[in-house]
Design an enzyme around this catalytic site. Structure first.
Site, PDB file in Angstrom:
ATOM      1  N   HIS A  68      -9.079  -9.267  17.252  1.00 18.62           N
ATOM      2  CA  HIS A  68      -7.892  -9.618  16.469  1.00 18.62           C
ATOM      3  C   HIS A  68      -6.883 -10.302  17.400  1.00 18.62           C
ATOM      4  O   HIS A  68      -6.760  -9.932  18.575  1.00 18.62           O
ATOM      5  CB  HIS A  68      -7.289  -8.359  15.846  1.00 18.62           C
ATOM      6  CG  HIS A  68      -6.235  -8.681  14.834  1.00 18.62           C
ATOM      7  ND1 HIS A  68      -4.952  -9.026  15.209  1.00 18.62           N
ATOM      8  CD2 HIS A  68      -6.267  -8.749  13.485  1.00 18.62           C
ATOM      9  CE1 HIS A  68      -4.243  -9.289  14.117  1.00 18.62           C
ATOM     10  NE2 HIS A  68      -5.026  -9.127  13.060  1.00 18.62           N
ATOM     11  N   ASN A 125      -6.597  -4.123   6.967  1.00 22.07           N
ATOM     12  CA  ASN A 125      -6.319  -3.804   8.368  1.00 22.07           C
ATOM     13  C   ASN A 125      -4.935  -3.170   8.417  1.00 22.07           C
ATOM     14  O   ASN A 125      -3.927  -3.862   8.298  1.00 22.07           O
ATOM     15  CB  ASN A 125      -6.360  -5.105   9.191  1.00 22.07           C
ATOM     16  CG  ASN A 125      -5.887  -4.912  10.620  1.00 22.07           C
ATOM     17  OD1 ASN A 125      -5.754  -3.782  11.099  1.00 22.07           O
ATOM     18  ND2 ASN A 125      -5.641  -6.017  11.308  1.00 22.07           N
ATOM     19  N   GLY A 171       1.350 -11.903   9.232  1.00 29.82           N
ATOM     20  CA  GLY A 171       2.565 -11.107   9.138  1.00 29.82           C
ATOM     21  C   GLY A 171       3.837 -11.942   9.016  1.00 29.82           C
ATOM     22  O   GLY A 171       4.941 -11.417   9.138  1.00 29.82           O
ATOM     23  N   LYS A 226      -3.463  -1.824  10.862  1.00 32.06           N
ATOM     24  CA  LYS A 226      -2.790  -1.976  12.155  1.00 32.06           C
ATOM     25  C   LYS A 226      -2.197  -0.623  12.589  1.00 32.06           C
ATOM     26  O   LYS A 226      -2.781   0.418  12.280  1.00 32.06           O
ATOM     27  CB  LYS A 226      -1.742  -3.088  12.080  1.00 32.06           C
ATOM     28  CG  LYS A 226      -2.351  -4.379  11.502  1.00 32.06           C
ATOM     29  CD  LYS A 226      -1.480  -5.576  11.655  1.00 32.06           C
ATOM     30  CE  LYS A 226      -2.190  -6.797  11.086  1.00 32.06           C
ATOM     31  NZ  LYS A 226      -1.485  -8.046  11.305  1.00 32.06           N
ATOM     32  N   GLU A 234      -3.844  -9.991  17.712  1.00 36.46           N
ATOM     33  CA  GLU A 234      -2.878  -9.066  18.329  1.00 36.46           C
ATOM     34  C   GLU A 234      -3.491  -8.366  19.545  1.00 36.46           C
ATOM     35  O   GLU A 234      -2.787  -8.075  20.513  1.00 36.46           O
ATOM     36  CB  GLU A 234      -2.374  -8.070  17.274  1.00 36.46           C
ATOM     37  CG  GLU A 234      -1.436  -8.767  16.294  1.00 36.46           C
ATOM     38  CD  GLU A 234      -1.372  -8.152  14.903  1.00 36.46           C
ATOM     39  OE1 GLU A 234      -1.840  -7.019  14.703  1.00 36.46           O
ATOM     40  OE2 GLU A 234      -0.853  -8.845  13.994  1.00 36.46           O
ATOM     41  N   SER A 285      -1.208 -13.200   5.740  1.00 30.71           N
ATOM     42  CA  SER A 285      -0.264 -13.132   4.617  1.00 30.71           C
ATOM     43  C   SER A 285      -0.942 -13.263   3.252  1.00 30.71           C
ATOM     44  O   SER A 285      -0.394 -13.844   2.320  1.00 30.71           O
ATOM     45  CB  SER A 285       0.832 -14.193   4.779  1.00 30.71           C
ATOM     46  OG  SER A 285       1.575 -13.949   5.970  1.00 30.71           O
ATOM     47  N   GLY A 335      -0.549  -6.430   5.852  1.00 33.81           N
ATOM     48  CA  GLY A 335       0.560  -5.801   5.123  1.00 33.81           C
ATOM     49  C   GLY A 335       0.220  -5.383   3.699  1.00 33.81           C
ATOM     50  O   GLY A 335       0.561  -4.277   3.270  1.00 33.81           O
TER      51      GLY A 335
HETATM   52  P1  PGA Z   1      -1.157  -9.881   7.336  1.00 33.70           P
HETATM   53  O1  PGA Z   1      -2.168  -9.522   8.527  1.00 33.70           O
HETATM   54  O2  PGA Z   1      -1.954  -9.840   6.062  1.00 33.70           O
HETATM   55  O3  PGA Z   1      -0.109  -8.821   7.392  1.00 33.70           O
HETATM   56  O4  PGA Z   1      -0.628 -11.256   7.619  1.00 33.70           O
HETATM   57  C1  PGA Z   1      -3.497  -9.968   8.515  1.00 33.70           C
HETATM   58  C2  PGA Z   1      -4.200  -9.528   9.765  1.00 33.70           C
HETATM   59  O5  PGA Z   1      -3.612  -9.629  10.857  1.00 33.70           O
HETATM   60  O6  PGA Z   1      -5.351  -9.063   9.715  1.00 33.70           O
END
Ligand code: PGA
Length: 251
Positions: free
Chosen positions: A95, A9, A171, A11, A97, A210, A232
């Protein structure tokens, strides 16, 4: 058995130059004998170029959100047909977010998932508790409510994917412990099977939050973890392929 899915993803990251990372993933796939599915969800502006770069390879391209309506007065939104035509086969819905930044409710998420399935897209339906909810001992209640209301009743009629993403682990570099992950994934699997029967036993359940090359193998080894939704660490082809390699060991 649920299929293993390694999904990236991106983002709101990536201009056209980032297609080089898609090309690097594609170039790295031959010779990696894994049964896992591999998918990258770039920003909508890059779906067409990403799908072209992935053409003919096993890398699928997805979107990060969709509107539930077929068309109409929804400034700034994109329909399922638009995403499919651009080259997406999957779409992330709900998601955390989107839920936090855009006030999306679980009912909105279910409508998006149903629309996606109706037009041949595979929705990746996200659920996850906040830190406050976990500390209050409400994790499983929250997950239950989100599953019940974000997954449409029609879901078993077509493929769909569930992603468990604890909001506090996204994140932040804070990974959920394998016992925490195991508890929630086991709970999600039971809930899906109770509600949907056999299709619920083969729906992939991804972990997100993460995840990176250094912890992927441990996470992917947890029962009922059928892959990852990676933010990330999906932005660099080398990291993403290293996570894909960790899935190989499981499949
Ligand atoms: P992250 O994001 O691996 O950067 O923690 C995961 C996600 O929100 O899909």
């Amino acid at each position: 058995m649920a299929r293993t899915v390694i999904a990236g993803n991106w983002k709101m990251n990536g201009l056209l130059a980032a297609i080089a990372e898609i090309e690097a993933v594609v170039a790295g796939l031959p010779g990696r004998h894994t049964d896992a599915d591999i998918l990258i969800c770039p920003p909508a502006t890059l779906i067409t170029a990403a799908a072209q770069a992935a053409g003919g390879s096993s890398l699928s391209i997805g979107a990060q959100d969709v509107h539930a309506a077929e068309s109409g007065a929804h400034t700034g939104d994109l329909s399922c047909a638009m995403l499919s035509e651009a080259g997406a086969s999957h779409v992330i819905v709900g998601h955390s977010e989107r839920r936090a930044d855009h006030g999306e409710t679980s009912a909105d998420v279910a409508a998006k998932a149903e629309a996606a399935q109706g037009s041949g897209l595979i929705p990746i339906i996200c659920v996850g508790e906040t830190l406050d909810e976990r500390e209050a001992g409400r994790t499983l209640d929250i997950i239950a409510a989100q599953l019940d209301t974000s997954i449409p009743d029609t879901a078993p009629g077509a493929p769909f994917i569930v992603a468990y993403e604890p909001v506090w682990a996204i994140g932040t570099g804070k990974v959920a412990g394998t016992e925490q992950i195991a508890e929630v994934h086991d709970f999600i699997r039971s809930r899906l099977t109770e509600r949907f029967g056999a299709p619920g036993s083969t729906t992939p359940i991804l972990y997100g939050g993460s995840m990176k090359p250094g912890n992927a193998a441990d996470i992917l080894a947890v029962a009922h973890v059928n892959g990852g939704l990676i933010g990330g660490a999906s932005l660099k082809a080398t990291d993403f392929l290293a996570i894909y390699d960790a899935a190989k060991a499981q499949s």
